[in-house]
Design a protein around this motif. Structure first.
Motif, short mmCIF file in Angstrom:
data_model
loop_
_atom_site.label_atom_id
_atom_site.label_comp_id
_atom_site.label_asym_id
_atom_site.label_seq_id
_atom_site.Cartn_x
_atom_site.Cartn_y
_atom_site.Cartn_z
N GLU A 83 9.48 4.33 0.11
CA GLU A 83 9.23 2.95 0.48
C GLU A 83 10.34 2.34 1.33
O GLU A 83 10.14 1.27 1.89
CB GLU A 83 9.01 2.09 -0.76
N TRP B 128 3.09 6.77 -6.60
CA TRP B 128 2.33 7.48 -5.59
C TRP B 128 2.70 8.97 -5.60
O TRP B 128 3.69 9.36 -6.21
CB TRP B 128 2.61 6.91 -4.20
N SER C 199 0.82 -1.20 0.00
CA SER C 199 0.00 0.00 0.00
C SER C 199 0.87 1.27 0.00
O SER C 199 2.04 1.23 -0.40
CB SER C 199 -0.95 -0.01 1.20
N TYR C 200 0.28 2.38 0.41
CA TYR C 200 0.98 3.66 0.41
C TYR C 200 1.06 4.28 1.81
O TYR C 200 1.67 5.31 1.99
CB TYR C 200 0.28 4.65 -0.51
N ASN C 201 0.41 3.62 2.79
CA ASN C 201 0.41 4.18 4.14
C ASN C 201 0.71 3.06 5.13
O ASN C 201 1.30 2.05 4.79
CB ASN C 201 -0.93 4.87 4.44
N TYR D 176 5.59 7.27 3.71
CA TYR D 176 4.30 7.54 3.09
C TYR D 176 4.48 7.76 1.59
O TYR D 176 5.49 8.30 1.15
CB TYR D 176 3.68 8.78 3.74
N GLY D 177 3.47 7.37 0.82
CA GLY D 177 3.46 7.67 -0.61
C GLY D 177 4.65 7.10 -1.34
O GLY D 177 4.88 5.88 -1.37
N GLN D 178 5.47 7.98 -1.94
CA GLN D 178 6.58 7.53 -2.76
C GLN D 178 7.67 6.84 -1.95
O GLN D 178 8.33 5.93 -2.45
CB GLN D 178 7.18 8.72 -3.52
#
Length: 1505
Positions: free
Chosen positions: A1230, A1128, A1099-1101, A1226-1228
């Motif tokens: 990782e 993201w 996911s992104y979060n 968060y988002g981009q």
């Protein structure tokens, strides 16, 4: 005669499935003997080419394949597929005594005969050899096979197999008669029809006994067993044929008489499908005006049934159904049918309303509000006038015994219900869908079980059943299940075990293959449904009966979550991992992950359940694993160990029988055998969820619960306490604190009795608890109420509970708290605890970041004040005034002067007052008693400039500056802490119990003293703070020194040189331990590299990580961005938290942290979720891979941001310590890794400044576009309470988030404090030509997204700005439309218009008259919000603040852009009574426009009084 029997007079018991033992030779007839009305559908008849001697009979004749033709209802099916939808007579309408037969002609045609009438050709191309087949389906329970009609000459037969030996020899002789061509079947004339239905199903007139199936269908009949049907080719004797009189007594209903919806209906209803389907238009805008009625009255025993086709997840409440005596032709349809006050009986929710008033609160266990799409609802008026309701075919019993003889069926498409269809049983598709719904809703005992032959042994080996989901396949002899096209579909992969599990038998599968395309993964559980007859759903969690599933890390029962955070998250499993399930002998259900038990997941699971695996999402293939040993049941925890898993409440509960009572609030749900309580619709409802214990608490008995689920939406959280009110006598209010007698509750930190606050600042704060926290309550033998948090006694909350009265534990699932369960610590406590009268003292942590020299009071003070403990305590010895005290020295910038309330005198009113003054206490004269000019109270201190806070008012030199500031100081209790701070931005801040209330005053002078007024009830206070600028040598925290041991350098100031000299003298060398991330982190985080590398794996979060060691002053903590995912948006977030991270329950993103958190996100700085500064440093969202980001505390507690070794300045001053660095992947972003600081970074000094660097010197290739901003000149602003209040009101409107700009540009506050801090001017000019408008002072603005079809320049530069007063009820419709004008129901519009085609509303339905051409009404605007926001134009509404529970009044308005030239200025309307804005000319105060598209929504404005 052929019959089905009943077992116990209720449910069918068993079935015999056969077909005629000989091929059909001529037309055969069957007469209906007996029918029941419990089911839909009736007899089915046809032919099949399948040999009955080797046929595996399906559940119904329509399930026959391999050459079968069946007439069902008025449809003809071949091999289960419909060939003709409208054929001949409807078999479902036949009555007892009617005759039906089938004939195969010489041309291979199939014909149906009903009561002697040929219905025509039903099918062609029949093979030469077919058997007749009859299915006693649904209502049909008994038939008799009749001889052919007189005069019928059967043709010669086609050769057939020899007859059974038991057949009479004369039958064989008769077989040789006839001519070739046609075939039929019949019974011997000797088998006459019985005059009466047999009383038993023993052998009667040479007929074998037959029994009724447990469910609809499964009653295919034959002449194969015992001579039940015998072939006879001769004509019957004269007079033996059946006359036609039998049909005359049962008139057949025509299709024109079918129940439909009446053409006259509610204003929003659209009828379709020949008036069988009703749909409510604009379901996202309107929730009522959806009433429909039947086209004729209901007959006795006639079923009126509908199917729910569509629901929307927006409103509360759902479909309502019932009957009414009102004729639809003359009825004025109400907005909702429960508003009708006469002749109406409705089922709403799970209750019955008669004439709009509730007559039965709990009519049935089902609630109409919880039904899903595809569910069926029906009703019937019995001949005895009783009204019954049916849900998915299950009779809910008598709703009312007396129903008027003439009633119409009525349906109210209310709330979530959008579309329904009347179900007609003569439609084959409708009937199958209805009966499938019945099968799903039936209990396990009512589900179909085919009796296995007694000689067949149960298979020992567990395999997958061949009946599996549509997209699943079974291979490897039943041991492997897979989704062959897993990359194309993510569901329909349900598989079940081939047999039921034995007690203690583990069913375990290994995941063989996974795909990365989907979200979610394997789900496992058990079900009571037999896989042979279960219509498999798309995913097993959709099944609403007899099913327990583990999905993700939670457990669901019948589609409802009963446990959150239960065990290991199944969505994180990889190929090769194993999952299993076992039902133990005590009825508990346990799950296993990689052989490790996850604890009990459910209790009272019935025996004989089948294992089920759902190959969902990423899970593509699984194989059964044999030889699994069952781990032993874990031993109960030793006495005194209360560390129970929050997700696994013990069924035994320490032997306690305490449970939640079956009576509870309307939004509460009790599950898990009374051990779990939850609030449903938790994102749209925040109260009405009170639960109470099932019995009174004994003295010394602990009632403990664990918080299992919370939502980050509302203010406030769980409330707990005791009440002397019996559950049967309690009328459950919205919240328990509304009860005004015999109730004691803990709400936040406040102890409340009978709704009134008795005490503030108790030793724990329920609002601060998170998931996994445990709360207990206990009444001692002395009548004291104690609370326990995570097993720790918080001391006596109150005393004097009536010893003679029983008290019940009560829990209010309020606000953020959604689900709790009773733990195994519930039960009797140790006797010493039960009888102790000594309260356990719980001290509050002080706000002093470091130890130092304590603050003291100045010797100059009010005449009634006595100073004690060397000036650290002040006591007012007499009276209620003359209690002024001062700090001994001036307060430094960001220095906190804090006191604790020691003693209260309740006979006085008022509150403690405190503030800052430029009056030096020494100027008033030495000694106690003050100088000649010291006034009796602080508001009268006006000889020098003084800023003060009294109650919740801010004053300067006695003049009121601001109201409703912070927490009301009149509510302080013993132990409360109050502090004052002068900020670096010349603002005064008040702190209550360590929480900053925000800026109270601005423009505060540099040299000020703290001043307090011991006024009214506050009699004595003690200083608890210390100065951080006068620390003794021994109290200084250790600081890391450089490797070279330098004691100073040229250019440093004297203070820094002295500090370095001290470190050199003491030879302190601090070796910082290796930094690593804490094991407690977001659920999508995977730690590696010795916990120094964090990777977000999904996911992104859910990617928050915290450094385990707290920040050490002058030592930076640095992380390197290792990997970015460009799919993201946004990127990592950095910051610090001051709460202990070990037990913190992390939210999905760091910005959702609401306590003790300072974050850097993008170019903004956030405190507890609110932006306090913009444009700080570089944009973190644009940092490329390889960027090194760091956080450092300086010696004064300021938080610095470092980017690639460059100090970006102080982001947050005065951060409390200890604090931990936090990173949100968060988002981009990782992956990040902790890196060691570079040499020289320890001191916090940089080798050069940012401005001195060339572009080529930028480290790690960071481009100029990343941008370096200079450090902010002033510290960021704190949060605004008025802005927070307006935001909470805006959230109560439940408007879609997509209408508003995302943070940080989402909102702007124009309260007096915020606008002064920004220096906003009162008026601005906008547009071409420029035109003046007033800023919305006193309001809070929520910026809307710009219409993407318009150019930004048009909005921001060329159009004029104005305001439009509105009403709360019109806000959603205006936002949906995107502009003001026609359809915008607003006070400023002359009248609301219905939606026009093509601009946001649906086309007029077929039942609506075409719209007339109307001119759009004028829309009134004003450049002044003082005028547009007047109460006559923007009406006020009352609401209750979910945080403070206070009632406020609110108004809404729109800020709009207006196209120049599209409006006409004019004087105010006559309806406006408020005085006009004096800044604008009265002749141009009001703008009127009629042009479509002339306005563009810019912002929603909110004002709260």
């Amino acid at each position: 005669m052929i019959a089905r029997g009943f077992l116990g007079g209720r449910l069918p018991a068993r079935v015999s499935l056969d077909s005629s033992s000989m091929a059909l030779r001529f037309k055969g007839l069957a007469r209906l003997e007996f029918k029941v009305n419990s089911w839909s559908g009736s007899i089915e008849i046809g032919v099949t080419a399948l040999d009955p001697s080797v046929l595996d009979f399906p559940s119904s004749a329509t399930g026959l394949k391999g050459g079968s033709w069946v007439v069902s209802g008025c449809s003809v099916l071949r091999d289960g597929r419909s060939m003709l939808e409208e054929y001949g007579q409807d078999l479902d309408q036949l009555g007892e005594g009617d005759r039906v037969g089938v004939e195969r002609t010489a041309a291979g045609e199939l014909r149906l005969w009903v009561n002697g009438r040929d219905c025509g050709v039903a099918a062609t191309g029949l093979p030469a050899r077919v058997w007749a087949v009859v299915d006693l389906y649904g209502k049909c329970t008994q038939i008799t096979v009749l001889p052919p009609e007189p005069g019928f000459s059967p043709p010669a037969p086609i050769p057939a197999p020899p007859l059974e030996p038991s057949a009479p020899p004369e039958d064989s002789a008769l077989t040789e008669q006839g001519t070739p061509g046609e075939e039929a079947f019949m019974v011997s004339p000797a088998q006459a029809r019985p005059e009466t239905f047999p009383n038993s199903f023993e052998s009667h007139n040479d007929f074998a006994s037959m029994e009724l199936s447990e469910v609809v269908g499964n009653a295919i009949l034959s002449a194969y067993n015992g001579g039940l049907l015998n072939v006879n080719l001769s004509s019957p004797p004269a007079g033996e044929g059946l006359g036609s009189s039998g049909a005359a007594t049962s008139p057949v209903l025509t299709s024109n008489d079918a129940l439909l919806f009446h053409e006259k209906c509610g204003t929003l209803i659209k009828l379709s499908n020949n008036n069988k389907t009703a749909e409510r238009r604009r379901p996202l805008d309107e929730f009522n005006n959806g009433v429909v009625m039947t086209n004729r009255p209901l007959r006795d025993n006639e079923m009126f049934e509908i199917r729910i086709d569509k629901l929307v997840d927006k409103w509360s409440g759902s479909i309502e159904i019932g009957v009414t005596t009102h004729n639809p032709n003359s009825l004025e349809y109400p907005a909702t049918m429960t508003n009708l006050q006469s002749g109406t009986i409705m089922m709403s929710g799970c209750g019955i309303l008669t004439n709009g008033k509730g007559t039965r609160r709990e009519y049935c266990e089902f609630s109409l509000d919880e039904l899903q799409e595809g569910d069926h609802i029906g009703l019937t008026r019995k001949a005895n006038s009783a009204l019954h309701f049916f849900i998915n075919g299950i009779d809910q019993g008598v709703a009312t015994p007396l129903t008027p003889p003439v009633v119409y069926g009525v349906v109210d498409l209310y709330g979530m219900a959008v579309k329904v269809t009347i179900v007609h049983n003569n439609n084959h598709s409708d009937r199958l869908r209805r009966n499938n719904a019945i099968l799903r809703a039936l209990s396990p005992e009512g589900a179909l079980r085919r009796a296995a032959p007694a000689a067949q042994a149960e298979p020992e080996r567990l395999l997958f059943h061949p009946n599996c989901g549509q997209k699943a396949a079974i291979t490897h002899e039943g041991r492997t299940a897979l989704r062959p096209h897993a990359t194309d579909d993510f569901n329909h992969g349900v598989v079940l075990s081939s047999r039921a599990l034995r007690d203690g038998e583990v069913f375990q599968v290994r995941i063989d293959k996974m795909v990365d395309k989907w979200a979610g993964s394997i789900e496992i559980g058990v079900t009571t449904h037999n896989p042979a007859y279960l219509q498999l759903p798309s995913t097993m969690t959709n099944l609403r009966s007899g099913t327990w599933m583990m999905t993700g890390n939670g457990v669901m029962h019948n589609g409802t979550t009963i446990l959150d955070e239960y065990g290991h998250n199944l969505d994180r499993l990889k190929a090769g991992d194993t999952v299993g399930v076992v039902r133990r002998e005590d009825g508990t259900l346990h799950f296993f992950v990689n052989g490790m038990t996850q604890g009990p997941a459910a209790w009272n699971v019935p025996p004989g359940v089948y294992a089920v695996v759902d190959l969902y999402g990423q899970a593509a293939q699984a194989t059964i694993v044999d030889d699994v040993e069952v781990p032993p049941v874990p031993e109960p925890l030793p006495e005194g160990n209360n560390q129970v898993s929050p997700s696994s409440p013990s069924s035994g509960a320490g032997g306690s029988d305490l449970r939640f009572h079956q009576l509870h609030g309307s939004n509460a749900v009790i599950t898990n055998g009374g051990r779990t309580a939850l609030r449903h619709n938790c994102r749209s409802e925040f109260n009405d969820a009170i639960v109470i214990s099932n019995r009174a608490l004994r003295d010394g008995e602990l009632f403990e619960i664990v918080i299992q689920k919370m939502v980050d939406r509302w203010s406030g959280s769980i409330e707990a306490g005791v009440t002397a009110i019996r559950p049967e006598d309690l009328e459950f209010p919205n919240t328990m604190t509304d009860i005004d007698y015999d109730t004691w509750m803990l709400s936040g930190t406040a102890i409340m009795q009978d709704g009134n606050t008795m005490r503030n600042n108790y030793g724990c704060d329920l609002d601060a608890l998170g998931t996994g926290a445990r709360i207990g309550m206990m009444r001692t033998a002395k009548g004291d109420l104690h609370y326990f948090i995570n097993g720790q006694d918080q001391g006596a909350a109150c005393s004097g509970l009536p010893p003679g009265k029983e008290v019940y534990a009560v829990v209010d699932l309020y606000g953020q708290c959604v689900q709790v369960s009773i733990t195994n610590a519930t039960g009797p406590m140790d006797n010493s605890l039960a009888t102790s009268n000594t309260a356990t003292e719980k001290s509050f942590p002080l706000h002093s970041p470091v130890a130092g020299v304590a603050h003291r009071f100045h010797s100059t003070c009010g005449k009634n004040v006595t100073l004690e403990e060397d000036g650290r305590r002040a006591v007012r010895a007499a009276g209620y005034a003359h209690g002024l005290v001062f700090s001994t020295k001036e307060l430094k910038t960001e220095e906190v002067f804090e006191v604790k309330v020691d003693e209260l005198d309740e006979k006085w009113a008022g509150s403690l007052r405190l503030g800052l003054t430029t009056l030096a206490p020494g100027d008033m004269g030495p000694g106690m008693g003050g100088g000649p000019g010291l006034p009796p109270s602080l508001p009268e201190l006006r000889t020098k400039t003084t800023w003060m806070v009294s109650s919740c008012e801010v004053r300067r030199d006695g003049q009121l500056q601001r109201m409703n500031y912070g927490r009301n100081l009149e509510r302080l209790g013993v132990g409360s802490r109050v502090g004052i701070r002068r900020g670096a931005d010349d603002t005064m801040h008040i702190l209550v119990d360590g929480e900053d209330m925000g800026p109270a005053a601005t423009g505060v002078a540099k040299n000020v003293w703290a001043v307090l007024d011991l006024y009214g009830p506050v009699r004595s206070v003690s200083v608890v703070s210390s100065t951080r600028l006068e620390e003794a040598e021994g109290t200084q925290p250790p600081s890391p020194s450089s490797d070279t041991g330098d004691t100073g350098s040229e250019g440093e100031d004297d203070d820094e040189g002295e500090e370095h000299g001290l470190r050199g003298q003491n030879d302190v060398a601090v070796m910082h331990t290796a930094l690593e991330f804490l094991e407690n982190h977001g659920k999508n985080i995977l730690l590696s590299n010795g916990n120094r590398t964090a990777t977000r794996v999904a996911s992104y979060n859910q990617g928050i990580v915290v450094v385990s060691q707290p920040l050490v002053p002058q030592l930076p903590v640095q992380v390197r961005i290792d990997f970015l995912n460009r799919q993201w948006t946004s990127s990592l977030v950095l910051g610090v938290i001051t709460c202990p991270p070990e037990r913190l329950n992390f939210p999905a993103s760091a910005c959702a942290l609401k306590r003790a958190a300072w974050l850097l996100r993008g170019r903004g700085i956030f405190h507890n979720g609110l932006k306090i500064c913009e444009k700080f440093g570089p944009n973190l969202d644009t940092c490329p891979e390889g960027t090194v980001l760091g956080l450092r505390l300086d010696s004064s507690g300021g938080l610095h941001l470092h980017v690639n070794g460059l100090d970006q300045g102080v982001a947050v001053p005065d951060v409390p310590q200890p604090c931990h660095a936090l990173v949100d992947l968060y988002g981009q972003c990782e992956q990040v890794t902790i890196v060691s600081p570079e040499p020289g970074a320890v001191s916090g000094k940089s080798t050069g400044t940012q401005g001195d660097m060339e572009k080529a010197d930028m480290v790690d290739g960071i481009k100029e576009g990343v941008c370096w901003g200079p450090p902010p000149a002033t510290s960021p602003l704190q949060s605004c309470e008025y802005h927070a209040l307006c935001s909470r009101f805006q959230e109560l409107l439940l408007l879609p988030e997509d209408y508003f700009l995302p943070p940080p540009r989402r909102s702007l506050c124009y309260c007096e404090s915020c606008r002064k801090l920004r220096g906003d001017e009162t008026h601005r000019r906008r547009g071409e030509p420029p035109r003046e408008y007033a800023l919305p002072f006193g309001w809070c603005r929520f910026n809307l997204r710009v219409n993407p079809r318009l150019e930004a320049g048009t909005l921001t530069k060329k159009w004029h700005m104005a305001y439009h007063g509105s009403h709360v009820a019109a806000v959603r419709r205006v936002l949906d439309r995107g502009e003001l004008g026609a359809g915008a129901a607003s006070i400023l519009s002359c009248r609301p218009l219905k939606g026009e085609p093509g601009v946001g509303f649906e086309e007029p339905g077929e039942n609506c008259a075409p719209p007339r051409e109307e001119q759009p009404p004028p829309v009134l605007l004003s450049p002044s919000l003082q005028h547009a926001g007047a109460e006559t134009l923007a009406s006020k509404v009352q609401f209750r603040d979910p945080k403070s529970q206070r009632t406020h009044q609110a108004q809404v308005a729109f800020q709009v852009c207006v196209r120049p030239g599209s409006y006409t200025p004019g004087p105010p309307s006559a309806a406006v009574r408020e005085p006009p804005d004096p800044h604008f000319s009265p002749a141009e105060l009001e703008w009127v426009t009629k042009e479509k598209g002339a306005t563009l929504l810019y912002a929603l404005l909110v004002r709260v009084d």
